[in-house]
Design a protein around this motif. Structure first.
Motif, mmCIF file in Angstrom:
data_model
loop_
_atom_site.group_PDB
_atom_site.id
_atom_site.type_symbol
_atom_site.label_atom_id
_atom_site.label_comp_id
_atom_site.label_asym_id
_atom_site.label_seq_id
_atom_site.Cartn_x
_atom_site.Cartn_y
_atom_site.Cartn_z
ATOM 1 N N LEU A 86 1.247 0.392 18.420
ATOM 2 C CA LEU A 86 2.638 0.562 18.017
ATOM 3 C C LEU A 86 2.857 0.100 16.583
ATOM 4 O O LEU A 86 3.597 0.731 15.815
ATOM 5 N N MET A 87 2.217 -1.000 16.208
ATOM 6 C CA MET A 87 2.340 -1.472 14.832
ATOM 7 C C MET A 87 1.723 -0.463 13.866
ATOM 8 O O MET A 87 2.285 -0.180 12.801
ATOM 9 N N ALA A 88 0.570 0.085 14.249
ATOM 10 C CA ALA A 88 -0.070 1.102 13.408
ATOM 11 C C ALA A 88 0.801 2.356 13.333
ATOM 12 O O ALA A 88 0.893 2.998 12.285
ATOM 13 N N LEU A 89 1.460 2.685 14.447
ATOM 14 C CA LEU A 89 2.322 3.860 14.473
ATOM 15 C C LEU A 89 3.480 3.721 13.492
ATOM 16 O O LEU A 89 3.849 4.681 12.802
ATOM 17 N N VAL A 90 4.068 2.523 13.421
ATOM 18 C CA VAL A 90 5.165 2.283 12.481
ATOM 19 C C VAL A 90 4.706 2.516 11.049
ATOM 20 O O VAL A 90 5.369 3.194 10.255
ATOM 21 N N VAL A 91 3.542 1.959 10.704
ATOM 22 C CA VAL A 91 3.026 2.081 9.340
ATOM 23 C C VAL A 91 2.678 3.530 9.016
ATOM 24 O O VAL A 91 3.033 4.053 7.942
ATOM 25 N N VAL A 92 2.000 4.204 9.935
ATOM 26 C CA VAL A 92 1.591 5.594 9.702
ATOM 27 C C VAL A 92 2.808 6.505 9.584
ATOM 28 O O VAL A 92 2.837 7.424 8.756
ATOM 29 N N THR A 93 3.828 6.243 10.397
ATOM 30 C CA THR A 93 5.045 7.052 10.340
ATOM 31 C C THR A 93 5.696 6.974 8.969
ATOM 32 O O THR A 93 6.098 7.996 8.393
ATOM 33 N N LEU A 94 5.801 5.754 8.414
ATOM 34 C CA LEU A 94 6.384 5.603 7.074
ATOM 35 C C LEU A 94 5.491 6.232 6.010
ATOM 36 O O LEU A 94 5.983 6.811 5.039
ATOM 37 N N PHE A 95 4.189 6.137 6.197
ATOM 38 C CA PHE A 95 3.268 6.741 5.236
ATOM 39 C C PHE A 95 3.471 8.249 5.160
ATOM 40 O O PHE A 95 3.524 8.829 4.069
ATOM 41 N N VAL A 96 3.624 8.883 6.309
ATOM 42 C CA VAL A 96 3.780 10.336 6.345
ATOM 43 C C VAL A 96 5.200 10.745 5.952
ATOM 44 O O VAL A 96 5.398 11.638 5.117
ATOM 45 N N ALA A 97 6.202 10.083 6.536
ATOM 46 C CA ALA A 97 7.591 10.503 6.319
ATOM 47 C C ALA A 97 8.038 10.311 4.878
ATOM 48 O O ALA A 97 8.900 11.049 4.385
ATOM 49 N N ASP A 98 7.463 9.323 4.180
ATOM 50 C CA ASP A 98 7.874 9.055 2.799
ATOM 51 C C ASP A 98 6.824 9.520 1.794
ATOM 52 O O ASP A 98 6.815 9.080 0.654
ATOM 53 N N HIS A 99 5.941 10.401 2.226
ATOM 54 C CA HIS A 99 4.888 10.867 1.330
ATOM 55 C C HIS A 99 5.475 11.764 0.240
ATOM 56 O O HIS A 99 6.326 12.620 0.523
ATOM 57 N N PRO A 100 5.068 11.593 -1.022
ATOM 58 C CA PRO A 100 5.624 12.399 -2.125
ATOM 59 C C PRO A 100 5.413 13.896 -1.960
ATOM 60 O O PRO A 100 6.181 14.695 -2.499
ATOM 61 N N ARG A 101 4.386 14.302 -1.221
ATOM 62 C CA ARG A 101 4.116 15.722 -1.065
ATOM 63 C C ARG A 101 4.958 16.369 0.030
ATOM 64 O O ARG A 101 4.951 17.598 0.155
ATOM 65 N N LEU A 102 5.658 15.569 0.812
ATOM 66 C CA LEU A 102 6.514 16.107 1.855
ATOM 67 C C LEU A 102 7.820 16.585 1.219
ATOM 68 O O LEU A 102 8.576 15.790 0.653
ATOM 69 N N GLY A 157 0.798 -1.221 0.000
ATOM 70 C CA GLY A 157 0.000 0.000 0.000
ATOM 71 C C GLY A 157 0.829 1.268 0.000
ATOM 72 O O GLY A 157 0.368 2.314 -0.480
ATOM 73 N N ILE A 158 2.067 1.202 0.546
ATOM 74 C CA ILE A 158 2.886 2.408 0.669
ATOM 75 C C ILE A 158 4.165 2.303 -0.152
ATOM 76 O O ILE A 158 4.426 3.134 -1.021
ATOM 77 N N TYR A 159 4.985 1.262 0.125
ATOM 78 C CA TYR A 159 6.306 1.215 -0.500
ATOM 79 C C TYR A 159 6.255 1.015 -2.013
ATOM 80 O O TYR A 159 6.788 1.835 -2.767
ATOM 81 N N PHE A 160 5.639 -0.070 -2.475
ATOM 82 C CA PHE A 160 5.733 -0.387 -3.901
ATOM 83 C C PHE A 160 5.074 0.659 -4.796
ATOM 84 O O PHE A 160 5.646 1.016 -5.841
ATOM 85 N N PRO A 161 3.909 1.194 -4.458
ATOM 86 C CA PRO A 161 3.335 2.240 -5.324
ATOM 87 C C PRO A 161 4.214 3.481 -5.436
ATOM 88 O O PRO A 161 4.103 4.217 -6.413
ATOM 89 N N ARG A 162 5.085 3.711 -4.467
ATOM 90 C CA ARG A 162 5.931 4.899 -4.493
ATOM 91 C C ARG A 162 7.305 4.651 -5.093
ATOM 92 O O ARG A 162 7.886 5.547 -5.711
ATOM 93 N N HIS A 163 7.860 3.449 -4.920
ATOM 94 C CA HIS A 163 9.250 3.200 -5.320
ATOM 95 C C HIS A 163 9.409 2.110 -6.380
ATOM 96 O O HIS A 163 10.444 2.049 -7.040
ATOM 97 N N HIS A 167 18.271 5.381 1.736
ATOM 98 C CA HIS A 167 17.936 5.627 3.134
ATOM 99 C C HIS A 167 16.470 5.344 3.438
ATOM 100 O O HIS A 167 16.147 4.780 4.489
ATOM 101 N N GLN A 168 15.566 5.749 2.568
ATOM 102 C CA GLN A 168 14.166 5.490 2.851
ATOM 103 C C GLN A 168 13.853 4.000 2.794
ATOM 104 O O GLN A 168 12.974 3.510 3.501
ATOM 105 N N GLU A 169 14.605 3.247 1.984
ATOM 106 C CA GLU A 169 14.401 1.807 1.931
ATOM 107 C C GLU A 169 14.951 1.133 3.183
ATOM 108 O O GLU A 169 14.428 0.106 3.623
ATOM 109 N N ILE A 170 16.005 1.715 3.766
ATOM 110 C CA ILE A 170 16.480 1.233 5.062
ATOM 111 C C ILE A 170 15.392 1.412 6.109
ATOM 112 O O ILE A 170 15.177 0.538 6.965
ATOM 113 N N ALA A 171 14.671 2.527 6.050
ATOM 114 C CA ALA A 171 13.583 2.768 7.000
ATOM 115 C C ALA A 171 12.494 1.711 6.852
ATOM 116 O O ALA A 171 11.975 1.193 7.857
#
Length: 215
Positions: free
Chosen positions: A107-123, A20-26, A78-82
């Motif tokens: 905590l599991m949801a926090l990990v996913v949401v953090t990557l969603f926001v931190a690696d968002h194309p609009r950021l 849902g996050i990594y492959f559609p972006r990278h 670096h983002q792939e390391i994350a």
């Protein structure tokens, strides 16, 4: 039953993170298998360790060993390391837990949401990083900065000269800049033969053959 729910929660989390996050972006198919394999493998081993007297210490040691092996075997951005560490963390969160709790799921949801926001194309969408080889030797940093701003169509915020070859008249430079003006002025719209591929973020990024730029 609780352990089964933890497995389901982990699989849902890693599926969202990967598909849902990594492959559609990278769009790196090889790392899809890596993230899924590492997550499920760590989950399985952590659940076994959690059910014995070995304890969490060995589980964290496994986390470190797997990280060293993976990161020393091939350079990734670096983002792939994350994403990679997040996949490990999700497996450990589910595998070392005895029962399903609100904290574990949160905590599991926090990990996913953090990557969603931190690696968002609009950021920081206008920020770019390039590693270039110019076909002229620039010894004046200010002149080089001005030249790069014209060439890249942006405002240079940081540049690092890697090498200056006075014999072959070339300059190897890494530059970070902010795109200004319309999209047509960005390096992505220029002919591909004039720019090197964009580096994803420094020392952890993939390397590529560098091509010349006509000054």
């Amino acid at each position: 039953m609780d352990r089964l729910l933890l497995v389901v929660a982990d699989l849902v989390a890693i599926a969202v993170l990967t598909f849902g996050i990594y492959f559609p972006r990278h769009h790196r198919r090889d790392l899809v298998a890596a993230f899924l394999g590492v997550n499920v493998g760590v989950l399985a081993v952590a659940m076994i360790l959690g059910s014995t007297s070995v304890g969490i210490g060995l589980g964290m040691g496994l986390f470190g060993v797997l990280s060293i092996i993976r990161l020393r075997s091939y350079e990734i951005a670096h983002q792939e390391i994350a994403y990679y560490f997040s996949a490990l963390a999700l497996g450990l969160l589910a595998g070392l837990s005895e029962s399903v709790g609100v904290l574990h799921v949160a905590l599991m949801a926090l990990v996913v949401v953090t990557l969603f926001v931190a690696d968002h194309p609009r950021l920081y969408s206008r920020h770019r990083q390039r590693e270039l080889r110019l076909d002229s030797a620039h010894t004046d940093e200010e002149a080089l900065r001005a030249h790069l701003e014209v060439l890249l169509g942006g405002r240079v915020v940081n540049l690092s000269v890697k090498a200056i070859d006075l014999v072959n008249d070339t300059t190897h430079v890494e530059v970070r800049y902010v795109v200004v003006g319309p999209a047509s002025g960005t390096p992505e719209s220029r002919p591909r033969s004039t720019l090197t591929p964009e580096r994803a973020g420094g020392t952890g990024s993939r390397t590529a053959a560098e091509q010349g730029i006509r000054a």
